[in-house]
Write a protein that holds these residues in place. Structure first.
Motif, mmCIF file in Angstrom:
data_model
loop_
_atom_site.group_PDB
_atom_site.id
_atom_site.type_symbol
_atom_site.label_atom_id
_atom_site.label_comp_id
_atom_site.label_asym_id
_atom_site.label_seq_id
_atom_site.Cartn_x
_atom_site.Cartn_y
_atom_site.Cartn_z
ATOM 1 N N PRO A 1 110.861 -45.760 -80.247
ATOM 2 C CA PRO A 1 111.651 -45.510 -81.457
ATOM 3 C C PRO A 1 112.002 -44.026 -81.583
ATOM 4 O O PRO A 1 111.137 -43.164 -81.487
ATOM 5 C CB PRO A 1 110.747 -45.971 -82.594
ATOM 6 C CG PRO A 1 109.375 -46.057 -82.022
ATOM 7 C CD PRO A 1 109.498 -46.171 -80.543
ATOM 8 N N GLN A 2 113.287 -43.746 -81.757
ATOM 9 C CA GLN A 2 113.760 -42.372 -81.947
ATOM 10 C C GLN A 2 113.723 -41.986 -83.419
ATOM 11 O O GLN A 2 113.542 -40.823 -83.754
ATOM 12 C CB GLN A 2 115.186 -42.228 -81.406
ATOM 13 C CG GLN A 2 115.318 -42.622 -79.940
ATOM 14 C CD GLN A 2 114.443 -41.782 -79.040
ATOM 15 O OE1 GLN A 2 114.545 -40.563 -79.033
ATOM 16 N NE2 GLN A 2 113.567 -42.431 -78.293
ATOM 17 N N LYS A 3 113.908 -42.984 -84.287
ATOM 18 C CA LYS A 3 113.899 -42.754 -85.727
ATOM 19 C C LYS A 3 113.657 -44.093 -86.405
ATOM 20 O O LYS A 3 114.184 -45.119 -85.965
ATOM 21 C CB LYS A 3 115.244 -42.181 -86.163
ATOM 22 C CG LYS A 3 115.332 -41.835 -87.628
ATOM 23 C CD LYS A 3 116.725 -41.312 -87.935
ATOM 24 C CE LYS A 3 116.607 -40.080 -88.797
ATOM 25 N NZ LYS A 3 117.910 -39.482 -89.066
ATOM 26 N N ASP B 1 116.107 -46.802 -84.675
ATOM 27 C CA ASP B 1 116.930 -46.311 -83.570
ATOM 28 C C ASP B 1 116.010 -46.326 -82.358
ATOM 29 O O ASP B 1 114.985 -45.652 -82.337
ATOM 30 C CB ASP B 1 117.417 -44.899 -83.900
ATOM 31 C CG ASP B 1 118.330 -44.325 -82.838
ATOM 32 O OD1 ASP B 1 118.381 -44.853 -81.715
ATOM 33 O OD2 ASP B 1 118.986 -43.304 -83.139
ATOM 34 N N ASN B 2 116.344 -47.116 -81.354
ATOM 35 C CA ASN B 2 115.389 -47.460 -80.314
ATOM 36 C C ASN B 2 115.946 -47.211 -78.911
ATOM 37 O O ASN B 2 117.050 -47.635 -78.605
ATOM 38 C CB ASN B 2 115.043 -48.943 -80.486
ATOM 39 C CG ASN B 2 113.777 -49.344 -79.814
ATOM 40 O OD1 ASN B 2 112.869 -48.554 -79.648
ATOM 41 N ND2 ASN B 2 113.704 -50.599 -79.447
ATOM 42 N N TYR C 1 122.386 -53.543 -82.862
ATOM 43 C CA TYR C 1 123.693 -52.970 -82.560
ATOM 44 C C TYR C 1 123.492 -52.056 -81.355
ATOM 45 O O TYR C 1 122.788 -51.057 -81.441
ATOM 46 C CB TYR C 1 124.205 -52.190 -83.773
ATOM 47 C CG TYR C 1 125.607 -51.645 -83.631
ATOM 48 C CD1 TYR C 1 126.699 -52.512 -83.605
ATOM 49 C CD2 TYR C 1 125.840 -50.287 -83.545
ATOM 50 C CE1 TYR C 1 127.993 -52.018 -83.491
ATOM 51 C CE2 TYR C 1 127.130 -49.785 -83.436
ATOM 52 C CZ TYR C 1 128.196 -50.654 -83.410
ATOM 53 O OH TYR C 1 129.466 -50.181 -83.296
ATOM 54 N N LEU C 2 124.061 -52.444 -80.220
ATOM 55 C CA LEU C 2 123.844 -51.691 -78.985
ATOM 56 C C LEU C 2 124.742 -50.459 -78.958
ATOM 57 O O LEU C 2 125.956 -50.557 -79.122
ATOM 58 C CB LEU C 2 124.086 -52.573 -77.761
ATOM 59 C CG LEU C 2 123.422 -52.091 -76.480
ATOM 60 C CD1 LEU C 2 121.899 -52.077 -76.608
ATOM 61 C CD2 LEU C 2 123.818 -52.961 -75.316
ATOM 62 N N LEU C 3 124.119 -49.297 -78.763
ATOM 63 C CA LEU C 3 124.834 -48.022 -78.770
ATOM 64 C C LEU C 3 125.240 -47.580 -77.371
ATOM 65 O O LEU C 3 126.350 -47.094 -77.162
ATOM 66 C CB LEU C 3 123.969 -46.936 -79.408
ATOM 67 C CG LEU C 3 123.550 -47.186 -80.855
ATOM 68 C CD1 LEU C 3 122.474 -46.209 -81.269
ATOM 69 C CD2 LEU C 3 124.760 -47.108 -81.767
ATOM 70 N N LYS C 4 124.319 -47.700 -76.401
ATOM 71 C CA LYS C 4 124.581 -47.259 -75.023
ATOM 72 C C LYS C 4 123.892 -48.206 -74.053
ATOM 73 O O LYS C 4 122.863 -48.781 -74.354
ATOM 74 C CB LYS C 4 124.036 -45.846 -74.800
ATOM 75 C CG LYS C 4 124.740 -44.803 -75.619
ATOM 76 C CD LYS C 4 124.238 -43.420 -75.312
ATOM 77 C CE LYS C 4 125.003 -42.441 -76.190
ATOM 78 N NZ LYS C 4 124.780 -41.075 -75.886
ATOM 79 N N THR D 1 119.567 -47.190 -71.948
ATOM 80 C CA THR D 1 119.989 -48.174 -72.942
ATOM 81 C C THR D 1 119.388 -47.805 -74.291
ATOM 82 O O THR D 1 118.199 -47.506 -74.388
ATOM 83 C CB THR D 1 119.563 -49.594 -72.538
ATOM 84 O OG1 THR D 1 120.116 -49.890 -71.253
ATOM 85 C CG2 THR D 1 120.047 -50.624 -73.532
ATOM 86 N N ARG D 2 120.238 -47.846 -75.312
ATOM 87 C CA ARG D 2 119.794 -47.481 -76.653
ATOM 88 C C ARG D 2 120.520 -48.352 -77.671
ATOM 89 O O ARG D 2 121.699 -48.665 -77.512
ATOM 90 C CB ARG D 2 120.116 -46.016 -76.906
ATOM 91 C CG ARG D 2 119.619 -45.497 -78.225
ATOM 92 C CD ARG D 2 119.840 -44.014 -78.286
ATOM 93 N NE ARG D 2 119.428 -43.457 -79.538
ATOM 94 C CZ ARG D 2 119.502 -42.185 -79.824
ATOM 95 N NH1 ARG D 2 119.972 -41.331 -78.935
ATOM 96 N NH2 ARG D 2 119.108 -41.740 -80.990
ATOM 97 N N GLY D 3 119.795 -48.743 -78.699
ATOM 98 C CA GLY D 3 120.387 -49.530 -79.761
ATOM 99 C C GLY D 3 119.666 -49.273 -81.062
ATOM 100 O O GLY D 3 118.672 -48.542 -81.103
ATOM 101 N N PHE D 4 120.183 -49.854 -82.105
ATOM 102 C CA PHE D 4 119.426 -49.770 -83.339
ATOM 103 C C PHE D 4 119.369 -51.130 -83.998
ATOM 104 O O PHE D 4 120.253 -51.964 -83.848
ATOM 105 C CB PHE D 4 119.945 -48.652 -84.257
ATOM 106 C CG PHE D 4 121.107 -48.988 -85.129
ATOM 107 C CD1 PHE D 4 120.912 -49.238 -86.477
ATOM 108 C CD2 PHE D 4 122.391 -49.010 -84.639
ATOM 109 C CE1 PHE D 4 121.985 -49.514 -87.308
ATOM 110 C CE2 PHE D 4 123.466 -49.280 -85.449
ATOM 111 C CZ PHE D 4 123.261 -49.539 -86.791
#
Length: 143
Positions: free
Chosen positions: A13-15, A26-27, A46-49, A86-89
């Motif tokens: 978790p980033q936040k 934010d993961n 929600y996939l960010l990257k 890969t990053r999503g929230f």
């Protein structure tokens, strides 16, 4: 099969923001495969990257940036992360949140991809507000 309590996801978790029955995480995804599991609460990813493959009992979803995926509470699924960053929230809602807003999660079963651009735009705004994280962000997110 593993049961994940509220606010728990695989990855780093980033936040994490807790607000009035909602948890926004934010993961960063780091595991190449996550076995069958389910979550205490209903949530959206929600996939960010990057890319992610989500498989439930009935569907397999190939997720790329901008994909919005809903999982109802206790919906069993597993994940495969192809090579790369890969990053999503996640936006997670407690049972009490649904009750307070007169919503019934039983009416929405399983998992599904949401492709409506207005709904995806809403999640993009939620993400942006979570990054800003000022004194009005919580109320803006809930609105």
């Amino acid at each position: 099969m593993e049961y994940l309590n509220k606010g728990k996801y695989y990855g780093i978790p980033q936040k994490v923001i807790h607000y009035n029955g909602m948890i926004i995480t934010d993961n960063e995804y780091v595991q190449s495969r996550v076995d069958w599991h389910y979550h205490e609460n209903a949530y959206f990813t929600y996939l960010l990257k990057g890319n992610l493959i989500e498989t439930s009992k009935t569907e397999t979803y190939n997720c790329s940036p901008g994909t919005l995926l809903y999982h109802n509470r206790q919906e069993a699924h597993f994940n495969i992360k192809p090579p790369g960053y890969t990053r999503g929230f996640q936006v997670e809602f407690s049972k009490d949140w649904f009750t307070r807003h007169n919503l019934n999660t039983g009416e929405i079963e399983g998992s599904s991809i949401l492709s409506n651009p207005e709904i995806k735009g809403l999640f993009n705004r939620i993400y942006n507000e979570s990054v800003i994280s000022d004194t009005v962000s919580n109320i803006s997110i809930e609105g």
